[in-house]
Design a protein around this motif. Sequence first.
Motif, PDB file in Angstrom:
ATOM      1  N   ILE A   1      -1.080   1.000  26.706  1.00  0.00           N
ATOM      2  CA  ILE A   1      -0.515   1.259  25.374  1.00  0.00           C
ATOM      3  C   ILE A   1      -0.507   2.749  25.077  1.00  0.00           C
ATOM      4  CG2 ILE A   1      -0.921   0.965  22.892  1.00  0.00           C
ATOM      5  CD1 ILE A   1      -2.053  -1.893  23.698  1.00  0.00           C
ATOM      6  N   GLU A   2      -1.634   3.399  25.302  1.00  0.00           N
ATOM      7  CA  GLU A   2      -1.727   4.832  25.011  1.00  0.00           C
ATOM      8  C   GLU A   2      -0.870   5.654  25.975  1.00  0.00           C
ATOM      9  OE1 GLU A   2      -6.081   5.117  24.805  1.00  0.00           O
ATOM     10  OE2 GLU A   2      -5.808   5.499  22.664  1.00  0.00           O
ATOM     11  N   MET A   3      -0.767   5.252  27.236  1.00  0.00           N
ATOM     12  CA  MET A   3       0.066   5.979  28.205  1.00  0.00           C
ATOM     13  C   MET A   3       1.547   5.916  27.831  1.00  0.00           C
ATOM     14  SD  MET A   3      -1.765   5.087  31.865  1.00  0.00           S
ATOM     15  CE  MET A   3      -0.267   5.454  32.729  1.00  0.00           C
ATOM     16  N   GLN A   4       1.946   4.850  27.150  1.00  0.00           N
ATOM     17  CA  GLN A   4       3.341   4.678  26.759  1.00  0.00           C
ATOM     18  C   GLN A   4       3.633   5.196  25.357  1.00  0.00           C
ATOM     19  OE1 GLN A   4       5.769   3.805  28.827  1.00  0.00           O
ATOM     20  NE2 GLN A   4       4.207   3.731  30.420  1.00  0.00           N
ATOM     21  N   GLY A   5       2.681   5.900  24.736  1.00  0.00           N
ATOM     22  CA  GLY A   5       2.921   6.513  23.438  1.00  0.00           C
ATOM     23  C   GLY A   5       2.358   5.765  22.256  1.00  0.00           C
ATOM     24  N   GLY A   6       1.646   4.655  22.507  1.00  0.00           N
ATOM     25  CA  GLY A   6       1.002   3.925  21.420  1.00  0.00           C
ATOM     26  C   GLY A   6      -0.282   4.613  20.995  1.00  0.00           C
ATOM     27  N   GLU A   7      -0.838   4.152  19.899  1.00  0.00           N
ATOM     28  CA  GLU A   7      -2.045   4.780  19.335  1.00  0.00           C
ATOM     29  C   GLU A   7      -3.100   3.724  19.041  1.00  0.00           C
ATOM     30  OE1 GLU A   7      -3.275   6.960  15.144  1.00  0.00           O
ATOM     31  OE2 GLU A   7      -1.162   6.802  15.694  1.00  0.00           O
ATOM     32  N   MET A   8      -4.334   3.962  19.486  1.00  0.00           N
ATOM     33  CA  MET A   8      -5.444   3.066  19.182  1.00  0.00           C
ATOM     34  C   MET A   8      -5.841   3.266  17.726  1.00  0.00           C
ATOM     35  SD  MET A   8      -9.292   2.888  20.792  1.00  0.00           S
ATOM     36  CE  MET A   8      -8.748   2.501  22.436  1.00  0.00           C
ATOM     37  N   LEU A   9      -5.934   2.186  16.969  1.00  0.00           N
ATOM     38  CA  LEU A   9      -6.342   2.270  15.564  1.00  0.00           C
ATOM     39  C   LEU A   9      -7.785   1.854  15.348  1.00  0.00           C
ATOM     40  CD1 LEU A   9      -3.154   0.789  13.860  1.00  0.00           C
ATOM     41  CD2 LEU A   9      -3.759   3.201  14.191  1.00  0.00           C
ATOM     42  N   THR A  10      -8.273   0.920  16.160  1.00  0.00           N
ATOM     43  CA  THR A  10      -9.666   0.481  16.064  1.00  0.00           C
ATOM     44  C   THR A  10     -10.262   0.444  17.457  1.00  0.00           C
ATOM     45  OG1 THR A  10      -9.178  -1.878  16.307  1.00  0.00           O
ATOM     46  CG2 THR A  10      -9.174  -0.987  14.060  1.00  0.00           C
ATOM     47  N   GLU A  11     -11.546   0.627  17.526  1.00  0.00           N
ATOM     48  CA  GLU A  11     -12.246   0.503  18.800  1.00  0.00           C
ATOM     49  C   GLU A  11     -12.273  -0.966  19.218  1.00  0.00           C
ATOM     50  OE1 GLU A  11     -13.546   2.987  20.703  1.00  0.00           O
ATOM     51  OE2 GLU A  11     -12.663   4.390  19.278  1.00  0.00           O
ATOM     52  N   LYS A  12     -12.528  -1.202  20.482  1.00  0.00           N
ATOM     53  CA  LYS A  12     -12.689  -2.553  21.023  1.00  0.00           C
ATOM     54  C   LYS A  12     -13.884  -3.209  20.335  1.00  0.00           C
ATOM     55  CE  LYS A  12     -13.850  -4.617  25.521  1.00  0.00           C
ATOM     56  NZ  LYS A  12     -14.064  -4.250  26.936  1.00  0.00           N
ATOM     57  N   ILE A  13     -13.673  -4.420  19.826  1.00  0.00           N
ATOM     58  CA  ILE A  13     -14.766  -5.169  19.207  1.00  0.00           C
ATOM     59  C   ILE A  13     -14.860  -6.543  19.846  1.00  0.00           C
ATOM     60  CG2 ILE A  13     -14.615  -3.987  16.975  1.00  0.00           C
ATOM     61  CD1 ILE A  13     -13.241  -6.575  15.916  1.00  0.00           C
ATOM     62  N   GLU A  14     -16.036  -7.128  19.813  1.00  0.00           N
ATOM     63  CA  GLU A  14     -16.198  -8.499  20.282  1.00  0.00           C
ATOM     64  C   GLU A  14     -16.091  -9.430  19.088  1.00  0.00           C
ATOM     65  OE1 GLU A  14     -19.111 -11.477  22.796  1.00  0.00           O
ATOM     66  OE2 GLU A  14     -19.761  -9.414  22.440  1.00  0.00           O
ATOM     67  N   VAL A  15     -15.231 -10.431  19.198  1.00  0.00           N
ATOM     68  CA  VAL A  15     -15.113 -11.474  18.196  1.00  0.00           C
ATOM     69  C   VAL A  15     -15.857 -12.674  18.772  1.00  0.00           C
ATOM     70  CG1 VAL A  15     -13.545 -12.942  16.873  1.00  0.00           C
ATOM     71  CG2 VAL A  15     -12.857 -10.599  17.475  1.00  0.00           C
ATOM     72  N   PRO A  16     -16.993 -13.072  18.173  1.00  0.00           N
ATOM     73  CA  PRO A  16     -17.798 -14.152  18.743  1.00  0.00           C
ATOM     74  C   PRO A  16     -16.974 -15.411  19.028  1.00  0.00           C
ATOM     75  CG  PRO A  16     -18.946 -13.125  16.923  1.00  0.00           C
ATOM     76  CD  PRO A  16     -17.553 -12.551  16.934  1.00  0.00           C
ATOM     77  N   ASN A  17     -17.201 -15.970  20.192  1.00  0.00           N
ATOM     78  CA  ASN A  17     -16.533 -17.195  20.645  1.00  0.00           C
ATOM     79  C   ASN A  17     -15.024 -17.052  20.802  1.00  0.00           C
ATOM     80  OD1 ASN A  17     -19.039 -18.614  20.589  1.00  0.00           O
ATOM     81  ND2 ASN A  17     -18.788 -18.810  18.384  1.00  0.00           N
ATOM     82  N   MET A  18     -14.510 -15.836  20.831  1.00  0.00           N
ATOM     83  CA  MET A  18     -13.069 -15.608  20.983  1.00  0.00           C
ATOM     84  C   MET A  18     -12.783 -14.636  22.121  1.00  0.00           C
ATOM     85  SD  MET A  18     -11.242 -17.319  18.757  1.00  0.00           S
ATOM     86  CE  MET A  18      -9.716 -16.427  18.697  1.00  0.00           C
ATOM     87  N   GLY A  19     -13.291 -13.408  22.001  1.00  0.00           N
ATOM     88  CA  GLY A  19     -12.991 -12.410  23.017  1.00  0.00           C
ATOM     89  C   GLY A  19     -13.159 -11.002  22.494  1.00  0.00           C
ATOM     90  N   TYR A  20     -12.445 -10.080  23.132  1.00  0.00           N
ATOM     91  CA  TYR A  20     -12.521  -8.670  22.797  1.00  0.00           C
ATOM     92  C   TYR A  20     -11.165  -8.231  22.286  1.00  0.00           C
ATOM     93  CZ  TYR A  20     -16.542  -9.493  25.652  1.00  0.00           C
ATOM     94  OH  TYR A  20     -17.701 -10.033  26.149  1.00  0.00           O
ATOM     95  N   MET A  21     -11.147  -7.561  21.127  1.00  0.00           N
ATOM     96  CA  MET A  21      -9.863  -7.186  20.551  1.00  0.00           C
ATOM     97  C   MET A  21      -9.917  -5.839  19.863  1.00  0.00           C
ATOM     98  SD  MET A  21      -9.351  -9.724  17.235  1.00  0.00           S
ATOM     99  CE  MET A  21      -7.631  -9.281  17.119  1.00  0.00           C
TER     100      MET A  21
END
Length: 124
Positions: free
Chosen positions: A80-100
């Motif tokens: 995403i960042e290599m193609q010009g996108g921008e990270m808005l939030t750091e990676k977080i763990e959502v319990p019982n779901m995943g990383y987002m």
Amino acid sequence: MSRVIWFEIPADDPERAAKFYEDVFGWEIEKWEGPFDYWLIRTGSDEEPGIHGAIMTKDMGEVVRDTIAVDSYDEFSKKIEMQGGEMLTEKIEVPNMGYMGSFKDTEGNIFAIIESNMTETSTK
């Protein structure tokens, strides 16, 4: 290929928004039992094409946001960042779901990606 798997609709009054979408589209909407104001939306049966979503308060975001399933959060955040996108939030763990986390594309649209950990037996 990565697919849109979830959407979120921001609302000043989630209960009012839920009534609107129930009355207009016949969606089934119920308040989530989690630690913040979040309303889960079923847009139809699982046998039909389409995705489910949620209504959230505007303090969690003010634009409709799609969530895209990915195989590797770290790999896709770099793409995403290599193609010009921008990270808005750091990676977080959502319990019982995943990383987002949330990102902005080159046109200013906000979206999230999620790497599922549903098959893991323990959390990282």
